[in-house]
Scaffold this motif. Structure first.
Motif, PDB file in Angstrom:
ATOM      1  N   ARG A  98       1.096   4.108  -2.973  1.00  0.00           N
ATOM      2  CA  ARG A  98       0.899   5.533  -2.697  1.00  0.00           C
ATOM      3  C   ARG A  98       2.044   6.377  -3.267  1.00  0.00           C
ATOM      4  O   ARG A  98       1.815   7.434  -3.874  1.00  0.00           O
ATOM      5  CB  ARG A  98       0.801   5.754  -1.191  1.00  0.00           C
TER       6      ARG A  98
ATOM      7  N   GLU B 158       0.829  -1.210   0.000  1.00  0.00           N
ATOM      8  CA  GLU B 158       0.000   0.000   0.000  1.00  0.00           C
ATOM      9  C   GLU B 158       0.862   1.257   0.000  1.00  0.00           C
ATOM     10  O   GLU B 158       0.542   2.234  -0.702  1.00  0.00           O
ATOM     11  CB  GLU B 158      -0.926   0.005   1.224  1.00  0.00           C
ATOM     12  N   GLN B 159       1.940   1.236   0.755  1.00  0.00           N
ATOM     13  CA  GLN B 159       2.840   2.394   0.775  1.00  0.00           C
ATOM     14  C   GLN B 159       3.525   2.587  -0.569  1.00  0.00           C
ATOM     15  O   GLN B 159       3.654   3.716  -1.053  1.00  0.00           O
ATOM     16  CB  GLN B 159       3.875   2.210   1.890  1.00  0.00           C
TER      17      GLN B 159
END
Length: 234
Positions: free
Chosen positions: A150, A146-147
């Motif tokens: 992003r 997820e990071q």
């Protein structure tokens, strides 16, 4: 409390500091994350390296900041170090986050791992910009999927002239009080120029983080705690 001016590295804007900013504000500090010209919401602004230096100086002067801790990540250590020399007694400390540091007469490309010509050719082949990394490039840096998503989704091409123009230092960088944060998943030791400064200057300190090159995403609370301690030390 300090006034933190935070500048992320290549491809990133002020948004990269969101989680760190919330931690610093909770500790009572002022926070001023900066988007450099040519990136993120300023992607249409033409920029060279001295434009980026001026972006940082302007942020300090526009808000009439004092007790300033300048924070530069990755590429942005180069303009941050130069800006530190231009804001005079407003400066409390510079924090270099796994970053390059400015060397008078040399550029970011000067220290490129396979030579400046290779990076310059990449920039030329991409219309004058350094293309953002892909998701695969962030593997092994302590980031979640997820990071990584992003970062990739928020990245914009980086203006190439900021990477090839030389730094301009009116006096030795070692005169500035500084903390250097080394992220160990991106290598065990800083580059030689940083190692020499750490050995020669009593007001330079080394802090190591057991994470990758983008600690504002992988370890934002720990990074904020280190920044807070650097402000207290200043």
């Amino acid at each position: 409390m300090a006034e933190f001016v935070l500048v992320a590295g290549a491809w990133l804007g002020s948004w990269a500091w969101d989680e760190v900013v919330s931690e610093l504000r909770a500790a009572g500090h002022g926070t001023h994350p900066v988007t450099l010209s040519g990136l993120a919401e300023k992607r249409d602004v033409r920029a060279g390296q001295q434009t980026h230096v001026q972006d940082i100086v302007d942020e300090v002067e526009r808000h009439d900041l004092h007790d300033v801790v300048l924070v530069g990540h990755s590429y942005s250590g180069i303009p941050v170090g130069q800006a530190g020399m231009r804001i005079g007694d407003r400066l409390a400390r510079v924090v270099f986050v796994d970053s390059e540091v400015p060397v008078d007469g040399k550029s970011f490309a000067s220290g490129w791992w396979n030579g400046p010509a290779a990076l310059e050719a990449t920039i030329t082949g991409n219309g004058g910009f350094w293309a953002p990394l892909t998701a695969a490039d962030y593997e092994g840096q302590g980031l979640t999927d997820e990071q990584i998503a992003r970062i990739v989704d928020g990245s914009t091409p980086h203006p190439g002239t900021t990477l090839t123009e030389p730094a301009v230092l009116p006096r030795p960088l070692g005169e500035l009080p500084a903390t250097y944060i080394k992220c160990l998943l991106d290598g065990d030791e800083p580059k030689d120029v940083v190692t020499e400064l750490l050995a020669a200057e009593e007001h330079w300190e080394l802090v190591k983080m057991d994470t990758g090159h983008w600690p504002m995403f992988s370890r934002p609370r720990e990074l904020a705690q280190i920044l807070h301690r650097s402000a207290v030390r200043a």
